[in-house]
Scaffold this motif. Structure first.
Motif, PDB file in Angstrom:
ATOM      1  N   ASP A  54      -8.161   4.417  -2.460  1.00 19.01           N
ATOM      2  CA  ASP A  54      -8.037   4.705  -3.898  1.00 19.01           C
ATOM      3  C   ASP A  54      -8.161   3.435  -4.748  1.00 19.01           C
ATOM      4  OD1 ASP A  54      -5.635   3.465  -3.450  1.00 19.01           O
ATOM      5  OD2 ASP A  54      -4.375   5.135  -4.115  1.00 19.01           O
ATOM      6  N   HIS A  55      -8.582   2.328  -4.103  1.00 23.85           N
ATOM      7  CA  HIS A  55      -8.851   1.069  -4.813  1.00 23.85           C
ATOM      8  C   HIS A  55      -7.597   0.488  -5.469  1.00 23.85           C
ATOM      9  CE1 HIS A  55     -13.318   1.387  -4.489  1.00 23.85           C
ATOM     10  NE2 HIS A  55     -13.024   2.675  -4.437  1.00 23.85           N
ATOM     11  N   LEU A 109      10.483   3.169  -4.044  1.00 26.31           N
ATOM     12  CA  LEU A 109      10.050   2.997  -5.420  1.00 26.31           C
ATOM     13  C   LEU A 109       8.895   2.003  -5.465  1.00 26.31           C
ATOM     14  CD1 LEU A 109      10.535   3.460  -8.506  1.00 26.31           C
ATOM     15  CD2 LEU A 109      12.048   1.466  -8.417  1.00 26.31           C
ATOM     16  N   CYS A 110       7.791   2.395  -6.117  1.00 30.35           N
ATOM     17  CA  CYS A 110       6.657   1.481  -6.294  1.00 30.35           C
ATOM     18  C   CYS A 110       6.962   0.573  -7.471  1.00 30.35           C
ATOM     19  CB  CYS A 110       5.369   2.269  -6.532  1.00 30.35           C
ATOM     20  SG  CYS A 110       3.928   1.217  -6.812  1.00 30.35           S
ATOM     21  N   ARG A 111       7.026  -0.735  -7.212  1.00 29.42           N
ATOM     22  CA  ARG A 111       7.399  -1.677  -8.267  1.00 29.42           C
ATOM     23  C   ARG A 111       6.208  -2.395  -8.889  1.00 29.42           C
ATOM     24  NH1 ARG A 111       7.514  -6.919  -6.418  1.00 29.42           N
ATOM     25  NH2 ARG A 111       7.481  -7.261  -4.161  1.00 29.42           N
ATOM     26  N   ARG A 112       5.025  -2.293  -8.249  1.00 29.71           N
ATOM     27  CA  ARG A 112       3.851  -2.973  -8.786  1.00 29.71           C
ATOM     28  C   ARG A 112       2.591  -2.371  -8.191  1.00 29.71           C
ATOM     29  NH1 ARG A 112       2.303  -9.319  -7.535  1.00 29.71           N
ATOM     30  NH2 ARG A 112       0.465  -9.478  -8.873  1.00 29.71           N
ATOM     31  N   THR A 113       1.547  -2.221  -9.006  1.00 27.82           N
ATOM     32  CA  THR A 113       0.256  -1.731  -8.542  1.00 27.82           C
ATOM     33  C   THR A 113      -0.840  -2.687  -8.999  1.00 27.82           C
ATOM     34  OG1 THR A 113       0.950   0.595  -8.614  1.00 27.82           O
ATOM     35  CG2 THR A 113      -1.413   0.159  -8.591  1.00 27.82           C
ATOM     36  N   ILE A 114      -1.678  -3.095  -8.048  1.00 29.92           N
ATOM     37  CA  ILE A 114      -2.825  -3.948  -8.345  1.00 29.92           C
ATOM     38  C   ILE A 114      -4.089  -3.125  -8.142  1.00 29.92           C
ATOM     39  CG2 ILE A 114      -4.156  -5.956  -7.599  1.00 29.92           C
ATOM     40  CD1 ILE A 114      -1.583  -7.298  -6.790  1.00 29.92           C
ATOM     41  N   GLN A 115      -4.957  -3.147  -9.129  1.00 30.60           N
ATOM     42  CA  GLN A 115      -6.243  -2.484  -8.987  1.00 30.60           C
ATOM     43  C   GLN A 115      -7.179  -3.362  -8.156  1.00 30.60           C
ATOM     44  OE1 GLN A 115      -6.740   0.656 -10.136  1.00 30.60           O
ATOM     45  NE2 GLN A 115      -4.604   0.597 -10.843  1.00 30.60           N
ATOM     46  N   TYR A 116      -7.894  -2.722  -7.231  1.00 31.54           N
ATOM     47  CA  TYR A 116      -8.866  -3.434  -6.396  1.00 31.54           C
ATOM     48  C   TYR A 116     -10.209  -2.698  -6.533  1.00 31.54           C
ATOM     49  CZ  TYR A 116     -10.459  -6.286  -2.464  1.00 31.54           C
ATOM     50  OH  TYR A 116     -11.127  -7.202  -1.671  1.00 31.54           O
ATOM     51  N   PRO A 117     -10.915  -2.913  -7.633  1.00 30.00           N
ATOM     52  CA  PRO A 117     -12.061  -2.068  -7.980  1.00 30.00           C
ATOM     53  C   PRO A 117     -13.316  -2.284  -7.148  1.00 30.00           C
ATOM     54  CG  PRO A 117     -11.835  -3.852  -9.574  1.00 30.00           C
ATOM     55  CD  PRO A 117     -10.634  -3.934  -8.674  1.00 30.00           C
ATOM     56  N   ASP A 118     -13.431  -3.422  -6.475  1.00 29.90           N
ATOM     57  CA  ASP A 118     -14.690  -3.747  -5.811  1.00 29.90           C
ATOM     58  C   ASP A 118     -14.998  -2.860  -4.605  1.00 29.90           C
ATOM     59  OD1 ASP A 118     -15.011  -5.709  -7.664  1.00 29.90           O
ATOM     60  OD2 ASP A 118     -14.435  -7.361  -6.348  1.00 29.90           O
ATOM     61  N   SER A 119     -13.959  -2.414  -3.898  1.00 28.26           N
ATOM     62  CA  SER A 119     -14.178  -1.619  -2.690  1.00 28.26           C
ATOM     63  C   SER A 119     -12.855  -1.035  -2.225  1.00 28.26           C
ATOM     64  CB  SER A 119     -14.765  -2.483  -1.561  1.00 28.26           C
ATOM     65  OG  SER A 119     -13.772  -3.330  -0.998  1.00 28.26           O
ATOM     66  N   GLN A 120     -12.900  -0.311  -1.111  1.00 31.17           N
ATOM     67  CA  GLN A 120     -11.668   0.102  -0.458  1.00 31.17           C
ATOM     68  C   GLN A 120     -10.955  -1.133   0.101  1.00 31.17           C
ATOM     69  OE1 GLN A 120     -14.622   0.487   1.011  1.00 31.17           O
ATOM     70  NE2 GLN A 120     -14.389  -0.513   3.004  1.00 31.17           N
ATOM     71  N   TYR A 149      -3.875 -12.802  -3.801  1.00 31.70           N
ATOM     72  CA  TYR A 149      -3.063 -12.427  -4.959  1.00 31.70           C
ATOM     73  C   TYR A 149      -1.687 -13.077  -4.872  1.00 31.70           C
ATOM     74  CZ  TYR A 149      -6.533  -8.783  -5.857  1.00 31.70           C
ATOM     75  OH  TYR A 149      -7.694  -8.110  -6.119  1.00 31.70           O
ATOM     76  N   ASP A 150      -1.152 -13.428  -6.040  1.00 36.21           N
ATOM     77  CA  ASP A 150       0.187 -14.002  -6.120  1.00 36.21           C
ATOM     78  C   ASP A 150       1.211 -12.875  -5.972  1.00 36.21           C
ATOM     79  OD1 ASP A 150       2.555 -15.276  -6.688  1.00 36.21           O
ATOM     80  OD2 ASP A 150       1.821 -16.281  -8.495  1.00 36.21           O
ATOM     81  N   ILE A 151       2.037 -12.948  -4.935  1.00 35.44           N
ATOM     82  CA  ILE A 151       3.019 -11.897  -4.676  1.00 35.44           C
ATOM     83  C   ILE A 151       4.111 -11.892  -5.732  1.00 35.44           C
ATOM     84  CG2 ILE A 151       4.872 -11.220  -3.089  1.00 35.44           C
ATOM     85  CD1 ILE A 151       3.039 -12.001  -0.782  1.00 35.44           C
ATOM     86  N   ASN A 152       4.489 -13.043  -6.215  1.00 37.09           N
ATOM     87  CA  ASN A 152       5.638 -13.159  -7.118  1.00 37.09           C
ATOM     88  C   ASN A 152       5.278 -13.021  -8.597  1.00 37.09           C
ATOM     89  OD1 ASN A 152       7.486 -13.781  -4.928  1.00 37.09           O
ATOM     90  ND2 ASN A 152       6.442 -15.753  -4.814  1.00 37.09           N
ATOM     91  N   GLY A 153       4.000 -12.941  -8.903  1.00 37.45           N
ATOM     92  CA  GLY A 153       3.589 -12.822 -10.294  1.00 37.45           C
ATOM     93  C   GLY A 153       3.328 -11.381 -10.688  1.00 37.45           C
ATOM     94  N   ASN A 154       2.906 -11.196 -11.924  1.00 32.93           N
ATOM     95  CA  ASN A 154       2.578  -9.871 -12.434  1.00 32.93           C
ATOM     96  C   ASN A 154       1.105  -9.728 -12.777  1.00 32.93           C
ATOM     97  OD1 ASN A 154       5.276  -8.814 -12.381  1.00 32.93           O
ATOM     98  ND2 ASN A 154       5.743 -10.079 -14.182  1.00 32.93           N
ATOM     99  N   ASP A 155       0.353 -10.787 -12.597  1.00 36.22           N
ATOM    100  CA  ASP A 155      -1.061 -10.771 -12.935  1.00 36.22           C
ATOM    101  C   ASP A 155      -1.852 -10.089 -11.820  1.00 36.22           C
ATOM    102  OD1 ASP A 155      -3.591 -11.208 -13.898  1.00 36.22           O
ATOM    103  OD2 ASP A 155      -3.371 -13.381 -14.116  1.00 36.22           O
ATOM    104  N   SER A 156      -2.683  -9.125 -12.197  1.00 40.23           N
ATOM    105  CA  SER A 156      -3.508  -8.417 -11.216  1.00 40.23           C
ATOM    106  C   SER A 156      -4.799  -9.153 -10.891  1.00 40.23           C
ATOM    107  CB  SER A 156      -3.836  -7.014 -11.732  1.00 40.23           C
ATOM    108  OG  SER A 156      -2.666  -6.221 -11.823  1.00 40.23           O
ATOM    109  N   THR A 157      -5.038 -10.264 -11.555  1.00 37.62           N
ATOM    110  CA  THR A 157      -6.232 -11.067 -11.274  1.00 37.62           C
ATOM    111  C   THR A 157      -5.992 -11.913 -10.029  1.00 37.62           C
ATOM    112  OG1 THR A 157      -6.716 -11.203 -13.636  1.00 37.62           O
ATOM    113  CG2 THR A 157      -7.827 -12.777 -12.192  1.00 37.62           C
TER     114      THR A 157
END
Length: 364
Positions: free
Chosen positions: A12-13, A24-35, A59-67
């Motif tokens: 679901d990317h 409880l899901c505390r954070r979601t990162i979008q991964y648009p390039d592929s599965q 990805y930075d585990i402790n941050g909130n940036d999805s980049t």
């Protein structure tokens, strides 16, 4: 205080970070390039490395940036496995593009490329940090000398039946591999190694040497993917009939480092993942038959239990650090936390809306 890091990803990317005890899901990162094919938490617990098709991103585990903090580009097909050198000097990735790449994490790019004759489905770094073991689509298990970019030894335990997954114990003494025909192979591994002459290297020598230096297909529906694997398996079986004399082949330089301890007909169909527990007492195998099986290493590799509950293929799993729990992910979109003493699911992690193929955990 140690915080538990639990991540899941798939078709679901998205990559989801969970509160392990509350689901409880505390954070979601979008991964648009592929599965998402594979994930790995760095030894420092600071980053999550994610392999897709064909990119690798950190990805930075402790941050909130999805980049992503950084990306590693160089593969041309699905990334199937990854891992890190103990001191975070470099990372390895394997791919269906027939290569294993060594990446300098100081920003110098690829420093080593191990070139294989077929797609690499799985790989793991040896504890000596100078060798790597891979499993490929042609049924080969290969021990590599990373610094010399050379093969040390090749095993073909079941002809050309593809090796799907392998796992090496923490001390490097036991190797487990599984394939598309449902077989599980266990070897004892000679600790001697480090170069092609069989001489041991010290850790400093290994590090100095290195200092010089998914299974899934994007845009395929889940059932189409399963049919494609079945088609490949049928072709492999036909080819194996013609090459039955090679079923137990071994190519090595000098004395073999591997001694076969057991061959188990573990499942009746594809085994997708095998994993040795942190305490080196258990082996977990996950399968397209929707089950997870737990095997007892100390009791002649006997079957401890079969975990049932998933309704579709079980792609991957990870043990807790104390080896008492297991987390599995499946095409049924759900991750499950299993209590291995009870043989029961104690937590469901729901929130994804397509197949889950990867899970990463750090609880120590």
């Amino acid at each position: 205080m140690n915080r538990v890091i639990l991540c899941t990803g798939g078709y679901d990317h998205t990559i989801k970070f969970w509160e392990s005890s509350t689901c409880l899901c505390r954070r979601t990162i979008q991964y648009p390039d592929s599965q998402v094919n594979v994930m790995c938490i760095t030894p420092t617990k600071q980053y999550l490395s994610v392999g897709g098709n064909p990119h690798v991103k950190l990805y930075d585990i402790n941050g909130n940036d999805s980049t992503p903090v950084t990306s590693f580009n160089g593969h041309s097909n699905n990334v199937t496995a990854m891992g890190f050198q103990n001191d975070m000097r470099w990372m390895f990735t394997s791919s269906e593009d027939k290569t294993v790449k060594i990446w300098d994490l100081r920003g110098k790019g690829t420093t080593r490329i191990l070139t294989n004759s077929s797609g690499v489905n799985t790989a793991q770094l040896h504890p000596n940090q100078s060798e790597l073991i891979s499993g490929d689509q042609n049924g080969n298990i290969i021990l590599w000398d990373i610094g010399k970019e050379q093969k040390v030894e090749t095993l073909a335990p079941d002809g050309k039946v593809p090796i799907r997954s392998l796992s090496l114990s923490k001390d490097g003494s036991t190797l487990v591999a599984v394939n598309n025909s449902g077989k599980c192979f266990i070897w004892g591994v000679d600790e001697e190694g480090g170069d092609l002459n069989g001489k041991k290297q010290t850790q400093n020598q290994q590090q100095s040497q290195m200092n010089e230096t998914n299974i899934n297909k994007e845009n395929e529906k889940e059932k189409e993917e399963e049919k494609e694997i079945e088609k490949n398996e049928t072709e492999n079986k036909q080819e194996n009939v013609q090459q039955s004399t090679n079923k137990r082949s071994l190519v090595s330089r000098g004395k073999s480092r591997f001694k076969l301890k057991a061959t188990i007909n573990a499942h009746e169909t594809y085994i997708l993942k095998c994993l040795i527990s942190p305490n080196s007492k258990l082996i977990a195998t996950t399968s397209a038959d929707k089950t997870i099986k737990i095997w007892n290493i100390d009791n002649q590799f006997s079957l401890n239990q079969t975990l049932t509950g998933h309704t579709r293929w079980v792609w991957s799993c990870v043990f807790s650090h104390d080896s008492n729990y297991l987390i599995s992910v499946s095409s049924d979109h759900v991750a499950r936390l299993w209590d291995l003493q009870k043989g029961e699911t104690v937590i469901h992690y729901s929130g994804h809306h397509k197949a889950l193929t990867s899970v990463a955990l750090c609880d120590y």
